[in-house]
Each structure stands twice: as structure tokens, then as C-alpha cells.
Design an enzyme around this catalytic site. Structure first.
Site, PDB file in Angstrom:
ATOM      1  N   ASP A 268       0.864  -1.252   0.030  1.00 53.75           N
ATOM      2  CA  ASP A 268       0.078  -0.061  -0.047  1.00 53.75           C
ATOM      3  C   ASP A 268       0.873   1.240   0.069  1.00 53.75           C
ATOM      4  O   ASP A 268       2.113   1.329   0.578  1.00 53.75           O
ATOM      5  CB  ASP A 268      -0.682  -0.018   1.187  1.00 53.75           C
ATOM      6  CG  ASP A 268      -0.269   0.517   2.543  1.00 53.75           C
ATOM      7  OD1 ASP A 268      -0.315   1.672   2.789  1.00 53.75           O
ATOM      8  OD2 ASP A 268       0.676  -0.106   3.080  1.00 53.75           O
ATOM      9  N   HIS A 337      -5.939   7.438 -13.467  1.00 55.31           N
ATOM     10  CA  HIS A 337      -4.883   6.599 -14.162  1.00 55.31           C
ATOM     11  C   HIS A 337      -3.657   5.984 -13.385  1.00 55.31           C
ATOM     12  O   HIS A 337      -3.396   4.569 -13.708  1.00 55.31           O
ATOM     13  CB  HIS A 337      -4.040   7.712 -15.144  1.00 55.31           C
ATOM     14  CG  HIS A 337      -2.992   7.170 -15.717  1.00 55.31           C
ATOM     15  ND1 HIS A 337      -3.118   6.465 -16.879  1.00 55.31           N
ATOM     16  CD2 HIS A 337      -1.805   6.977 -15.626  1.00 55.31           C
ATOM     17  CE1 HIS A 337      -1.730   6.017 -17.266  1.00 55.31           C
ATOM     18  NE2 HIS A 337      -0.860   6.408 -16.347  1.00 55.31           N
TER      19      HIS A 337
END
Length: 379
Positions: A268, A337
Site C-alpha cells: 500500500d 490513471h
């Protein structure tokens, strides 16, 4: 019964990386996997539907910040974090331990816990292993993290030794305070900095407590990349092979590939969303700062090799215009994106593992991306 289980599917014959699946109360996700960070019960600028669209099957939220705003009692009253934020996938919550590191100028670490000040109001706060468990039990996340200290880099061996020993004691207290082990899995966090003997001791202490998963913490805190990789190479083999391994706070493309090769299952980081808000995009050809003047008349997509919704429909020139004007939609597009890029990268990594060619994939990807020691620092 434990709430979290790991299913091993295949080991890459070329690198030793592993392909697997983590099963949680709110669905399963394939590993290695990147988890978008939703600090305040939202991944900044993204909707849950968009995250589902890009196949983000698990996200991370922040215990410390949700404790302060809106308060774990409100989230529990709402039916838990999943209902509160309208997310039906898996959720991992950290413990607040990283804030012990990042708010170092405002805190005092004691055996009972950490005394520090609210970064918003300045009021005095106290966070202990028991309190961190109580908050996370109220939040209802699928994966909870034990309360630990994330020491700075560099730190002396003596400081790190005392910190590791305290983190091990805190981990035991967390297990005792965890009220819903059949509904929420609790991961221990291996610390030890750059010291092999302390990493080994930390892993030994935590493995003896039989957590359903293990995180490797205290990396990506300023140490050179070669030290991080060496610590991963040393630590992952001494963690249980039948449980997930999570490298905390790492999200640069090169580190995801390197981490997977060294046996990591979960990652993460706020990196992809944070740099997106500065107009920086991750592309197959390397970093692209779309706000730069040279893209003012560039009507190509951010990345011609990307099939995300943004690259199919919007140009660099348009996105640059939005970012330069501080339009929220521009930040939404760059964020979408970047998250898609990393999630798709992990999909490619999993495919390479399944085909026993992750080493070849790394070589080709690094060459195309233009990675070297210098530009890796930019991420």
C-alpha cells in the site's frame, strides 16, 4: 476460525515469487496486490464505483485519522466502515503506529502507549494497543494491524532493540484486546530497521503469537533502496509460508516488482494519489509530469499503452489544462490513471509468476520504464 486465510497457488520457478489469494469476510483478492489508500474513508477524488471498475478489491483506511474524524463511534453506528463508505470489498486499517513515526515532534512513547497531541486541535491524546484494537473493532475492517512503533532511519541498535521488544509486548496486548477474531483478522508487524538480528528476533516473537498474517514495517522510511531489498530478502523467508506477507507503505513501480520477487503479497502507499495531485503520472515509459508546458498542445493520451478510461478518452493537453487551473476533475483523471497503472502492473506481475518469467518481466519493465538508482528516487 480465523477471518483471514491465505491460499498459495504457485511459486515462480525463475524468481521464487509467489502467486496466491487472500480470503476475507468481504471477498477475496489475488496476490501480489496493491491496495489504494483511503485515509479518511475515501481514496482521494475516487468513488467506490471507480475503484471497483479498476479491480481494486481491497483498500486501506487510517485508524488514527478516523478516530479523530468522524470518530469510530459514528462509523460503528452507521453499521461499520463498509456501510459508512459504501464499499463492499475488503478493507485493511492500520493501527496508528505510523502516526507515532510521522508525528514524532508531538509524541511521547511509554510502555503503556503513546501520549501525543491532536495534529488538528492540539489537544492531548493517548493511543495504546488496547485503544487501537477497540477503534479498529468498531470500524469493522477485515484486516486490522497491531499497534507498533515505526522507528526512524537511521536509528541506533540500542534504540531499535528496545523498540522491537516493546512492539512485541504491544503485539501480545493487541491479541488479548482483540474482541472479534472470527470476523476481523489481526496482522502483526515485524520491525527491526536495518539490523538482521533484530528483524529475526521481531519475526520470532510475532510468529510465536500465531497471527493470521504478517506485515514488514519500518522500511521505505528514508533508507537506501538496497537496504530495503536486503531486509526483505532476509525477513520474508522467516515468516510463515501459509500466511500473507504485507510490505507497508511501498508503492513505487520498481519497489512493487522487487517486493514481489522477494515474497511480498500485499503493498500500500499514498504515492500514486499524492503525485497525481501534482500532475505527475506513472506511464509505461516512466514518469510524466503532465502539467509541464511541453504538453500544452499534446493531444495524445497520458500513456498510449494504457487502456484505462482516462487514456481512452482524454488527452495530455486537456488534463494539463485542468491541472493548471486546479480543476478537481483533472486530479481525478490523474489519480484514476495512476491507480489503474499500479493495479494493472500487479496483474502483469501475477501473470509473469504464473508463467515462470517474473525475472524476465522485471528486466523488460525496468528497461522500458527507464529505472536506475537516480530516477527511482523521484518516486
Amino acid at each position: 476460525m480465523t477471518a483471514i486465510t491465505y491460499e498459495h497457488i504457485k511459486t515462480c520457478q525463475q524468481t521464487g515469487a509467489r502467486l496466491g489469494k487472500v480470503h476475507t469476510p468481504h471477498g477475496s483478492f489475488d496476490t501480489p496486490a496493491f491496495m489504494p489508500v483511503g485515509t479518511l474513508a475515501t481514496v482521494k477524488t475516487m468513488s467506490p464505483e471507480e475503484l471497483q471498475e479498476m479491480n481494486a478489491n481491497i483498500i486501506l483506511s487510517n485508524t488514527y485519522h478516523l478516530w479523530l474524524r468522524p470518530g469510530e463511534d459514528i462509523i460503528e453506528e452507521a453499521g461499520g466502515l463498509h456501510r459508512f463508505m459504501n464499499w463492499d470489498g475488503a478493507i485493511l486499517t492500520d493501527s496508528g503506529g505510523f502516526q507515532v513515526f510521522s508525528l514524532s515532534d508531538m509524541r511521547d512513547i511509554k510502555e503503556e502507549g503513546v501520549h501525543f497531541r491532536n495534529h488538528l486541535s492540539g489537544e492531548k491524546l493517548f493511543l495504546s494497543p488496547e485503544k487501537a484494537m477497540s477503534i479498529q473493532n468498531s470500524l469493522g475492517s477485515d484486516i486490522m494491524m497491531a499497534f507498533d512503533e515505526c522507528p526512524p532511519y537511521p536509528a541506533s541498535h540500542d534504540y531499535m532493540k528496545a523498540s522491537v521488544e516493546r512492539t512485541s509486548r504491544w503485539a501480545e496486548r493487541c491479541l488479548k484486546a482483540h474482541e472479534r477474531p472470527s470476523e476481523q483478522g489481526l496482522f502483526g508487524i515485524v520491525q527491526g530497521g536495518e539490523y538482521d538480528d533484530l528483524r529475526k528476533q521481531s519475526a520470532k516473537d510475532l510468529v510465536s503469537l500465531d497471527f493470521p498474517g504478517y506485515a514488514i514495517g519500518g522500511l521505505s522510511v528514508g533508507e537506501p533502496k538496497d537496504i530495503m531489498n536486503r531486509m526483505l530478502e532476509f525477513t520474508t523467508p522467516i515468516l510463515p509460508a501459509d500466511k500473507p506477507r504485507y510490505l507497508m507503505g511501498v508503492g513505487s513501480p520498481d519497489s512493487l516488482v522487487d517486493g514481489a520477487i522477494r515474497g511480498i503479497d500485499m503493498f500500500d502507499c499514498v504515492l500514486p494519489t499524492r503525485i497525481a495531485r501534482n500532475g505527475t503520472c506513472m506511464t509505461s515509459g516512466g514518469r510524466l509530469v503532465v502539467r509541464n508546458a511541453k504538453y500544452a498542445r499534446d493531444f495524445s493520451p497520458i500513456d498510449e499503452n494504457c487502456d484505462c478510461h482516462v487514456c481512452k478518452n482524454y488527452t495530455r493537453a486537456y488534463i494539463r489544462h485542468l491541472v493548471k487551473c486546479n480543476e478537481t476533475f483533472g486530479f481525478r483523471l490523474t489519480t484514476y490513471h495512476n491507480l489503474y497503472f499500479l493495479i494493472e502492473l500487479m496483474k502483469q506481475v501475477r501473470t509473469a509468476i504464473s508463467e515462470d518469467r517474473l525475472g524476465d518481466f522485471k528486466e523488460a519493465f525496468f528497461e522500458q520504464y527507464g529505472f536506475n538508482q537516480e530516477n527511482a528516487k523521484n518516486f
